[in-house]
Scaffold this motif. Sequence first.
Motif, PDB file in Angstrom:
ATOM      1  N   ALA A 126      -0.203   5.754  16.557  1.00 45.31           N
ATOM      2  CA  ALA A 126      -0.800   4.480  16.010  1.00 45.31           C
ATOM      3  C   ALA A 126      -0.255   4.162  14.600  1.00 45.31           C
ATOM      4  N   TRP A 127       0.157   5.061  13.747  1.00 48.10           N
ATOM      5  CA  TRP A 127       0.444   4.738  12.367  1.00 48.10           C
ATOM      6  C   TRP A 127       1.900   4.026  12.344  1.00 48.10           C
ATOM      7  N   VAL A 128       2.541   3.817  13.453  1.00 48.26           N
ATOM      8  CA  VAL A 128       3.651   3.205  13.641  1.00 48.26           C
ATOM      9  C   VAL A 128       3.620   1.679  13.745  1.00 48.26           C
ATOM     10  N   ARG A 188       2.691   8.141  -4.840  1.00 46.76           N
ATOM     11  CA  ARG A 188       3.178   9.450  -4.371  1.00 46.76           C
ATOM     12  C   ARG A 188       3.911   9.204  -3.277  1.00 46.76           C
ATOM     13  N   ILE A 189       5.182   9.295  -3.250  1.00 43.18           N
ATOM     14  CA  ILE A 189       6.221   8.932  -1.994  1.00 43.18           C
ATOM     15  C   ILE A 189       7.027   9.978  -1.722  1.00 43.18           C
ATOM     16  N   ALA A 190       7.866   9.895  -0.441  1.00 44.36           N
ATOM     17  CA  ALA A 190       8.810  10.681  -0.054  1.00 44.36           C
ATOM     18  C   ALA A 190       9.681   9.971   0.302  1.00 44.36           C
ATOM     19  N   GLY A 247       7.339   8.742   5.756  1.00 39.77           N
ATOM     20  CA  GLY A 247       6.064   8.780   6.288  1.00 39.77           C
ATOM     21  C   GLY A 247       5.093   7.808   6.009  1.00 39.77           C
ATOM     22  N   ASP A 248       5.525   6.698   5.068  1.00 39.95           N
ATOM     23  CA  ASP A 248       4.671   5.722   4.869  1.00 39.95           C
ATOM     24  C   ASP A 248       3.549   6.175   4.075  1.00 39.95           C
ATOM     25  N   PRO A 264       9.870   7.325  15.695  1.00 41.68           N
ATOM     26  CA  PRO A 264       9.516   5.926  15.730  1.00 41.68           C
ATOM     27  C   PRO A 264       8.874   5.229  14.487  1.00 41.68           C
ATOM     28  N   LEU A 265       8.049   6.370  13.685  1.00 43.16           N
ATOM     29  CA  LEU A 265       7.565   5.748  12.269  1.00 43.16           C
ATOM     30  C   LEU A 265       8.740   5.404  11.474  1.00 43.16           C
TER      31      LEU A 265
END
Length: 832
Positions: free
Chosen positions: A342-344, A473-475, A517-518, A544-545
């Motif tokens: 769902a987060w995609v 905070r990011i990746a 990872g959004d 898919p994300l």
Amino acid sequence: MSIANLTRSETAARSAAVTVRAYRVELDVTDAPDETEAGFLTTTTVEFDATATETWLDFLGLEVRSVIVNGQFVDVEYDGARIPLHGLRRSNTVVVSAVGRYSRSGEGLHRFRDPVDGATYLYTQYEPSDARRVFACFEQPDMKAPFTFSVTAPSGWEVASNRPAAIVEDDGDRQSVEFSPTLPISTYITAIVAGPYHRVESEWRRGDLDVPLGVLCRASLARYLDADTIFEVTRQGLDFFAENFDYPYPWGKYDQVFVPEYNLGAMENPGCVTFTEAYVFRGAATAAQYEGRANTILHEMAHMWFGDLVTMVWWDDLWLKESFADYMGALASAEATEWTDAWVAFANRRKAWAYSQDQLPTTHPIVADIVDLEAAKLNFDGITYAKGASVLKQLVAYVGRDAFFEGSRRYFRAHAFGNTTLGDLLSELSEASGRDLATWAHAWLRTTGMSTLTLERGAGGYEIVQTDPRPHRIAVGLYDFDDSGALVRRDRVELDLGNERTPVDLPEAPLRLLNDGDLTYAKVRLDAGSLDTVERSLDRVVDPLARGLIWSALWNATRDGELSPERYLAMAQVFAPSETNTALMAAVLANAGYAVAHYLPDAARDEWRGRWLESCRAALWDAQPGSGGQLAWARAVASAAAVDGRFAPQIRALLDGTGPAPDGLPLDPDLRWALWTALAATGHADAPDLAAELGRDDTASGRTAHLRALTARPLPEVKGEAWRAALEDPGLSNDQLDAVIGGFRAGERRDLIAPYDDAYFAAIRDVWATRSIEIARRIVLGLFPAADSLDAVDAWLTSNADAPGALRRLVIEQRDHLARDLRVRALGVNDV
């Protein structure tokens, strides 16, 4: 100011002086099947305490017949929107008898006649301020009270409200249904549904709590209703929220009603949630459509706590319910249902809405400054929903999931059945997490715009550069090819950003993906090397994300004029056919069609209309038979064929069964109408053709689609009649108006509709003054001229500085969209 408008200052003064104790509302809709009857009887008895001797009740209807104040009839004073009350005591009872107007706009009490069986259906829709179209009330969210509804309706009708029926009397011709009193709720989430609805029942149990479940739709749609699937998602959601909120579901029952001609996706009326019946799929549906429906079900369910149990004081804090529901809908979908990706869809579709809205000159903080109801109506937007949800996702990462839910549980217990502001929530979250959230709240809730993150390489290594610096905070995901040739993440670096430039130690990799990872809310750009990798191998990205974030980065760069639209289209041609996530595929196909129509110069647009149609048709024939991808490509063909008629003979043969059809393609009514509309828009279908198709599908949806297709025909007289109907025919329902406007614009025939540009700007102030805000908004947005310059809109804005603020906002936003189109188009077709 319109007499129907209400300001924040005056409603705050009213709630300071008035405390509502109870409402009793009696409605008589017995004559609703008679369409010559314009109105219904409505009687409100409201009990309240007052510290002032005067106040007013809100009502928008045909007539106020009598007003009784503390047992005494008083002279009726009514200006069409307000009923003044005088001589009030400390404790008061007021009875208002009036006549409300049945709605055809989806505002108030909407009446719909089903052409299939002639049955009449009613439902209410109030947010933000249309309860006053049905009963006299104090129309503001902070004046909560228990409601007792009593409805007189024809015998045999299903009658539903927020609470179960307590008393039912039926003499064979009419029935009187009185419902149990509600717990204290706001006016805008009360609800009435009445008509010969088809009903399916089930239940949800948890411990000692037994909640009856109902799913309802029109009788003529009953064969399409997949109630078991809806019940499954409902139970999964109730389990999820019961476990995480630790506050028992408070509203007794849980009905979900799919209603016709609905203005929204859904509405969170406690115990009686209403949905657009577009979620009752008449034909084939993609996985993305089922996922979207599940998300909406869970979004509305989250409102049972965020919004219904605890409600914002005023519409400034609309985000306190909508941002949370948007976030919780995605979270519950991912963790409690089969839709684990769902987060995609959230990253690629919901956030795209937020990014677009946040770049408009009318953008606003998540905690907005809403001075009146007209402003509130327009703030149900990408900032309040999707940006707010994105920021909450980041907050959860910042304070920790356990602290976030503990803070939410404290919030529910402290403010149950009350009203809150931002400070109330932050207090509970700060206490639960041990973090002072004042700085975070200022950076994210009280500012506008977004950062754009870019990876740059200098002599000393890599730096992440951000515009409009904020704390993030990011990746950074580092993707490389494995032995099978797939692009997989081999490493991930997490870090905090706060400055314009932040050094980061990154090993080399074919693809470096910012915001992997959004985790945060920001636009990201692909560096040159990563873009080259994506351009060759996007279909090899396994996650898919990650693909969703890449597609998002590509689209944002295209919209911002940093990536050639043709380059985006070329990637869509190559990689969309192999996309396995149907939500991503649908987004890419929609973006590609938009890019062709809006971002290409004339010569390139003409070329790409044909190229894109040919690509869609080839992908359709190559798609797996019966798959969601095949259906998505068929819809894309219909969309592309509306502006290019080269395959009209083949489409017509497909529709009449004389030509080949892709194996497994379900030619359901909705797809057939889309294809017929394409033929009509390019001059390859006439009125008899469309009448014959209506004979196959003489339903409510079929009639609306038929109206759109008729209006799509590229004839000057057809466009003229469509224009007249849109502006002058008050008998058009909300859906019919959309069909007329959609048909008017179908085919992108500026040669036929440009003559109406001046008439548009001459008409919109009168439209705004004389039509309901819902209908006026559709006209102002739908008929805005897609001109080749900004001159006309700039002239209107200059000469109409005194126009209502909500109207000016819509025009300013449309101007900005047009300016972006022209700006990107002017860059030409060279790679950017």
